[in-house]
Motif scaffolding. Structure first.
Motif, PDB file in Angstrom:
ATOM      1  N   SER A  36       0.832  -1.205   0.000  1.00 43.98           N
ATOM      2  CA  SER A  36       0.000   0.000   0.000  1.00 43.98           C
ATOM      3  C   SER A  36       0.862   1.247   0.000  1.00 43.98           C
ATOM      4  O   SER A  36       1.940   1.268   0.609  1.00 43.98           O
ATOM      5  CB  SER A  36      -0.916   0.010   1.234  1.00 43.98           C
ATOM      6  OG  SER A  36      -1.665   1.199   1.314  1.00 43.98           O
ATOM      7  N   SER A  87      -2.320   2.311   6.423  1.00 36.90           N
ATOM      8  CA  SER A  87      -2.480   0.896   6.065  1.00 36.90           C
ATOM      9  C   SER A  87      -1.186   0.127   6.276  1.00 36.90           C
ATOM     10  O   SER A  87      -1.207  -1.018   6.751  1.00 36.90           O
ATOM     11  CB  SER A  87      -2.929   0.774   4.599  1.00 36.90           C
ATOM     12  OG  SER A  87      -4.189   1.381   4.412  1.00 36.90           O
ATOM     13  N   ASN A 102      -9.578   8.381   6.359  1.00 40.03           N
ATOM     14  CA  ASN A 102      -8.555   7.389   6.694  1.00 40.03           C
ATOM     15  C   ASN A 102      -8.777   6.843   8.106  1.00 40.03           C
ATOM     16  O   ASN A 102      -9.609   7.345   8.856  1.00 40.03           O
ATOM     17  CB  ASN A 102      -7.123   7.915   6.536  1.00 40.03           C
ATOM     18  CG  ASN A 102      -6.178   6.803   6.064  1.00 40.03           C
ATOM     19  OD1 ASN A 102      -6.453   5.605   6.230  1.00 40.03           O
ATOM     20  ND2 ASN A 102      -5.063   7.177   5.468  1.00 40.03           N
ATOM     21  N   GLY A 157     -12.120   4.107   5.427  1.00 40.49           N
ATOM     22  CA  GLY A 157     -11.183   3.506   4.488  1.00 40.49           C
ATOM     23  C   GLY A 157     -11.849   2.872   3.294  1.00 40.49           C
ATOM     24  O   GLY A 157     -13.071   2.871   3.155  1.00 40.49           O
ATOM     25  N   GLN A 189      -9.140  -1.901   3.291  1.00 40.32           N
ATOM     26  CA  GLN A 189      -8.833  -1.518   4.673  1.00 40.32           C
ATOM     27  C   GLN A 189      -9.823  -2.081   5.685  1.00 40.32           C
ATOM     28  O   GLN A 189      -9.696  -1.799   6.878  1.00 40.32           O
ATOM     29  CB  GLN A 189      -8.781   0.014   4.785  1.00 40.32           C
ATOM     30  CG  GLN A 189      -7.575   0.632   4.091  1.00 40.32           C
ATOM     31  CD  GLN A 189      -7.597   2.144   4.125  1.00 40.32           C
ATOM     32  OE1 GLN A 189      -8.363   2.774   3.401  1.00 40.32           O
ATOM     33  NE2 GLN A 189      -6.778   2.738   4.963  1.00 40.32           N
ATOM     34  N   LEU A 247      -8.095  -4.103   8.234  1.00 38.20           N
ATOM     35  CA  LEU A 247      -7.157  -3.253   8.969  1.00 38.20           C
ATOM     36  C   LEU A 247      -7.876  -2.382   9.987  1.00 38.20           C
ATOM     37  O   LEU A 247      -7.316  -2.070  11.049  1.00 38.20           O
ATOM     38  CB  LEU A 247      -6.371  -2.378   7.985  1.00 38.20           C
ATOM     39  CG  LEU A 247      -5.654  -3.117   6.847  1.00 38.20           C
ATOM     40  CD1 LEU A 247      -4.853  -2.139   6.006  1.00 38.20           C
ATOM     41  CD2 LEU A 247      -4.750  -4.230   7.389  1.00 38.20           C
ATOM     42  N   HIS A 284      -2.064  -1.115  -3.126  1.00 35.95           N
ATOM     43  CA  HIS A 284      -3.246  -0.405  -2.655  1.00 35.95           C
ATOM     44  C   HIS A 284      -3.147   1.101  -2.904  1.00 35.95           C
ATOM     45  O   HIS A 284      -2.230   1.760  -2.422  1.00 35.95           O
ATOM     46  CB  HIS A 284      -3.413  -0.696  -1.152  1.00 35.95           C
ATOM     47  CG  HIS A 284      -4.486   0.082  -0.469  1.00 35.95           C
ATOM     48  ND1 HIS A 284      -4.279   0.743   0.720  1.00 35.95           N
ATOM     49  CD2 HIS A 284      -5.773   0.294  -0.790  1.00 35.95           C
ATOM     50  CE1 HIS A 284      -5.382   1.327   1.107  1.00 35.95           C
ATOM     51  NE2 HIS A 284      -6.313   1.067   0.209  1.00 35.95           N
TER      52      HIS A 284
END
Length: 670
Positions: free
Chosen positions: A20, A25, A269, A336, A340, A343, A479
């Motif tokens: 990514s 990430s 994010n 995201g 993601q 994550l 990514h």
């Protein structure tokens, strides 16, 4: 001598930086390795793609297969003699597989639209207290194109019809578009007249939404349609039923129910989550549940309950297109993109992840087992087999109660967090919520909104052209890398970008959805326009179902004049750099059929060169648009720019012109 123990190979782990371009990430991928949690990035290393399947020439439509047709060895000339057991050629197999992907994508988007139509009907009939009509202007607009009368004649005088009657009839007509017995999908007439007439001539106007999807499944059954050109005709009809039918109706009805988006500010994010708040992440594509969760989570009752449980408040955020829906109407931050979702849970801060439909990895249930996170499925057609998944089936007649139950469950789970919370401190500001209406307002204001301002700046060369860059993430590519590289290259060359879906989220994370990004990244002409109008060089138009907004924006450009009579005349191009979903193929094809050159990173058609040439070359002669493929992001962007320049030349606007003030007579002449 004792038998030597076999050495167990350590599993391959993804390199965070190679996986990514996003720092947040990268941090979470590294953390997943420390905690021994497998993610999609690791699985992409260990599971290789099928070399024949990726070329589109593996047929498994009957039990005599799969029949795998590899490309002939280099150097062999002559006729392509490859055949499946039944004799199906590579062209037939590739075309069948391609239009089955269109059918899958069109079904997903159109079923989303059907769900919204059903709730719209419930709201119009006042069968639910949870949903009410918010945009009456949009209701009248939709009623008109669906042929619903908005006025009534009384004693020779034309009066406005009762708004409740209009709402009910509009909802009934809209819902009928999925399965009516005769006629054609009504919203296709929103296209430019020249485009509609071309579709009529080619025989590809959809009859109803469901029929075109079902017919693909019939035609691709063993022993039915075996002509790749005829197969693609039906694929085109089904794609149009999606883009100019189900998806367009979904967007319009969502605007009526939840409000038409207008620009607002937010953030994007993993860093939007808050350690001292209850974190609820909503993931999927339908906004019908998320609208209720937003209402409930913002209520004083639930905020007080969260504080009673030790939290400072409730933080909502979103993943994938539910995220975009919540963002564009309420400013709820983006957590995201598609890649993601695992994550987000690995932060240890997610008290509940609430999912509906589409793009939800089953492995998030396995990741959730490693933390306190409640994973809650909500849709009757989207369940998971794992025991730790909670299913709360959403019902519009009990929407508030369902939402309260979900939010309360998340709040109660806050106190079960472990000590291993780690939220990456990375997020970026953004401006989102653009659409046909808001763009018109930005270009001309409240009293003289018009797309002519955009056309004028395309004609004078400040804006080179328009690009639609949309689509998914794909674990086979780094990514967000291609999204960002292509978008930056386009705006650097004065091409304004319209974006939706995970591409939009990627651009938000990179800071490209702020007006200030124009001064840093855009060419001089585009930057000047953005600064004057006060917009970013990349406009966020919503979720992947909202690609219909891009079609309608292009139609408004045609209507404004000076740039031809059809979408195929415009200096525009489309792209889906990191696509992975069948929906992307359907989206790509309805753009191609609408007259737009559309490039993907790769196409599942290369195993059938004749068929591949048909959709990548000959299609332009038929529809004015064609497919293209290019993996290198800079070359990808410049193929789009070259096409835009070709269209500028055809229009006679290939040389930059000085801006001149135009009087009414000059504008009429143009």
């Amino acid at each position: 001598m004792a038998e030597e123990k076999k050495k167990v190979k350590a599993p391959k782990l993804a390199d965070p930086v190679a996986s990514s371009i996003d720092v947040a990430s990268q941090e979470m991928i590294a953390r997943s390795h420390e905690l021994g949690i497998e993610t999609i990035f690791d699985r992409a290393l260990t599971m290789k793609q099928c070399a024949i399947g990726v070329q589109g020439t593996c047929c498994k439509n009957c039990s005599m297969g799969p029949c795998r047709l590899p490309l002939p060895k280099a150097g062999i000339e002559g006729e392509d003699t490859r055949k499946g057991l039944c004799g199906a050629t590579a062209n037939t197999i590739a075309a069948r597989n391609f239009i089955r992907m269109i059918a899958g994508g069109a079904a997903a988007h159109s079923d989303h639209g059907r769900c919204v139509a059903e709730i719209f009907l419930s709201a119009a009939r006042k069968e639910t207290e949870a949903y009410k009509i918010k945009d009456f202007d949009k209701l009248i607009e939709v009623a008109k194109y669906l042929g619903v009368a908005t006025t009534v004649e009384v004693d020779g005088e034309e009066l406005d019809r009762d708004i409740d009657e209009i709402a009910v009839e509009t909802a009934e007509v809209a819902l009928g578009e999925w399965g009516k017995a005769e006629g054609e999908v009504l919203s296709v007439k929103k296209a430019p007249k020249a485009r509609y007439e071309l579709w009529k001539k080619m025989g590809v106007i959809p009859r109803n939404i469901d029929r075109e999807i079902v017919e693909i499944m019939h035609r691709t059954h063993m022993g039915v349609d075996q002509d790749y050109k005829n197969l693609m005709k039906q694929g085109t009809r089904a794609a149009l039923a999606d883009g100019w039918g189900g998806s367009m109706l979904a967007t319009d009805m969502q605007d009526i129910l939840f409000g038409t988006p207008y620009p607002l500010q937010s953030e994007a994010n993993l860093g939007v989550m808050k350690a001292d708040h209850v974190n609820i992440v909503i993931h999927g594509h339908e906004p019908v549940l998320s609208e209720m969760i937003i209402a409930v989570a913002q209520s004083q009752e639930m905020i007080d309950y969260a504080k009673k449980k030790g939290a400072a408040g409730i933080q909502l955020s979103g993943i994938c297109c539910t995220a975009n829906e919540m963002l564009q109407r309420h400013g709820v931050p983006l957590c995201g993109t598609f890649l993601q979702q695992e994550l987000a849970i690995i932060t240890g801060a997610v008290d509940a992840m609430v999912v509906d439909i589409q793009c939800i990895m089953q492995n998030i249930a396995n990741v959730a087992k490693c933390f306190h996170t409640h994973l809650i499925t909500t849709h009757p057609i989207a369940k998971m087999e794992q025991e730790n998944v909670i299913h709360i089936e959403f019902d519009e007649h009990h929407a508030i109660e369902d939402a309260k139950r979900i939010v309360k469950m998340a709040i109660d789970n806050f106190q079960n967090r472990g000590a291993e919370v780690m939220i990456p401190q990375h997020k970026a500001p953004l401006v989102a919520g653009f659409g046909v209406e808001s763009t018109e307002y930005h270009l001309g204001g409240s009293f003289r909104g018009t797309y002519y301002t955009l056309n004028d700046n395309i004609i004078n060369g400040r804006i080179r052209g328009i690009a639609g860059v949309v689509g998914c993430n794909n674990a086979r590519t780094r990514h967000n890398q291609d999204h960002i590289a292509i978008c930056k290259e386009l705006i650097k060359n004065d091409v304004i970008v319209l974006t939706t879906g995970c591409t939009a989220i990627a651009c938000a994370m990179e800071g490209l959805l702020m007006p200030e990004a124009a001064a840093t990244h855009a060419g001089a002409g585009l930057a000047e326009v953005c600064e004057t109008v006060g917009i970013p060089p990349i406009l966020h138009l919503g979720s992947c179902v909202d690609n219909s907004r891009i079609l309608l924006a292009a139609t408004e450009v045609v209507k404004a004049g000076g740039l031809g009579n059809d979408i195929s005349d415009l200096p525009v191009a489309g792209s889906a750099p990191e696509w992975m979903s069948e929906k992307a193929i359907s989206i790509g094809h309805y753009f191609v059929a609408s007259g737009v050159y559309t490039i993907f990173s790769n196409l599942p058609t290369t195993g059938a060169p004749v068929f591949n040439d048909y959709i990548c070359k000959e299609f332009e002669e038929l529809y004015g648009g064609m497919w293209g493929a290019e993996q290198d992001p800079i070359k990808h962007a410049h193929l789009m720019i070259a096409h835009i320049d070709k269209k500028r030349k055809a229009l006679g606007i290939d040389k930059a012109r000085d801006r001149v003030m135009m009087d009414f007579a000059s504008r009429q002449a143009l």
